[in-house]
Write an enzyme that holds these catalytic residues in place. Sequence first.
Site, PDB file in Angstrom:
ATOM      1  N   VAL A   1       0.984  -1.342   0.088  1.00  0.00           N
ATOM      2  CA  VAL A   1      -0.095   0.102   0.105  1.00  0.00           C
ATOM      3  C   VAL A   1       0.813   1.214   0.009  1.00  0.00           C
ATOM      4  O   VAL A   1       1.906   1.266   0.719  1.00  0.00           O
ATOM      5  CB  VAL A   1      -1.056  -0.215   1.356  1.00  0.00           C
ATOM      6  CG1 VAL A   1      -0.290   0.043   2.207  1.00  0.00           C
ATOM      7  CG2 VAL A   1      -1.929   1.178   1.107  1.00  0.00           C
TER       8      VAL A   1
ATOM      9  N   TRP B   1      -8.917   2.393   6.596  1.00  0.00           N
ATOM     10  CA  TRP B   1      -8.287   1.235   7.257  1.00  0.00           C
ATOM     11  C   TRP B   1      -8.363  -0.072   6.452  1.00  0.00           C
ATOM     12  O   TRP B   1      -9.258  -0.354   5.914  1.00  0.00           O
ATOM     13  CB  TRP B   1      -8.813   0.935   8.576  1.00  0.00           C
ATOM     14  CG  TRP B   1      -7.884  -0.057   9.403  1.00  0.00           C
ATOM     15  CD1 TRP B   1      -7.916  -1.493   9.577  1.00  0.00           C
ATOM     16  CD2 TRP B   1      -6.743   0.367  10.105  1.00  0.00           C
ATOM     17  NE1 TRP B   1      -7.085  -1.867  10.195  1.00  0.00           N
ATOM     18  CE2 TRP B   1      -6.096  -1.100  10.694  1.00  0.00           C
ATOM     19  CE3 TRP B   1      -6.036   1.561  10.386  1.00  0.00           C
ATOM     20  CZ2 TRP B   1      -5.089  -0.997  11.207  1.00  0.00           C
ATOM     21  CZ3 TRP B   1      -4.804   1.318  11.128  1.00  0.00           C
ATOM     22  CH2 TRP B   1      -4.294   0.083  11.544  1.00  0.00           C
TER      23      TRP B   1
ATOM     24  N   ASP C   1       0.448   4.457   1.386  1.00  0.00           N
ATOM     25  CA  ASP C   1      -0.578   5.424   2.225  1.00  0.00           C
ATOM     26  C   ASP C   1       0.058   6.868   2.196  1.00  0.00           C
ATOM     27  O   ASP C   1      -0.421   7.622   1.820  1.00  0.00           O
ATOM     28  CB  ASP C   1      -0.248   4.680   3.695  1.00  0.00           C
ATOM     29  CG  ASP C   1      -1.509   5.180   4.525  1.00  0.00           C
ATOM     30  OD1 ASP C   1      -1.768   6.324   4.374  1.00  0.00           O
ATOM     31  OD2 ASP C   1      -1.836   4.595   5.638  1.00  0.00           O
TER      32      ASP C   1
END
Length: 171
Positions: free
Chosen positions: A100, A156, A102
Site C-alpha cells: 500500500v 483502514w 499510504d
Amino acid sequence: MSNIQQYNFTYNNIHNTIRNTAKTIAELGYVPDYLLAIGGGGLIPARIMRTYINRPILIVSLSRYSDETGTAPASQPIKLQWLETDIDLTGKKVLVIDEVDDERTTLEFTLQHLFDSHPGAEFSAFVVHNKKKEKKGQLPEQLKHFFVGEEIEDYWINYAWDAENIDAFGQ
C-alpha cells in the site's frame, strides 16, 4: 475498529489485482530483471507477482517504529535488512513492490536509498493499493514507472495475511 470505514482484502482480491496489473505491465513491454519486495507488506504481493513476472525476488525490510513494542512511530523508516553488497544492479531493471502507498514515506525512503546506492540501475515501483490522499513523501523523479493495482479511499486496510483468525476474516 468496527465503527471506522475499512477494507478487508482477501487473498483472492489481492491475487486478482496483481494479475490484472501484471497484464498491464506486460502490455507496456516492461520486463524487470528483479522484483524487490519491501518487507513485510510487500513480501506476499511480490511472490504473487512472480507467478506472472518470473524473476528473482530481492528483499529489503524496514520498520516504521522506533521501539520494540511497535507503538512509537519513527520520524522516518528504519532499515532492518538491506540488499547484499555483492548484488550488482548496474544496467538492471528492478520492480520495487509494496502492498500500500499510504503516506508514501516508505516508498520515498526505499527508492531514494536504492537510487543512491545503485546509480546504474533503473527502478520502477508497484503498489497493490494506493490511498487517494495527500502524501507526505514524494516519488523520486528518476522513477521509470509507478504501477498501481487499485486506487482506494483512505480507509483502514485489513489484509488477509495479517489476520489472526483467517477462518473468520472478512465475515
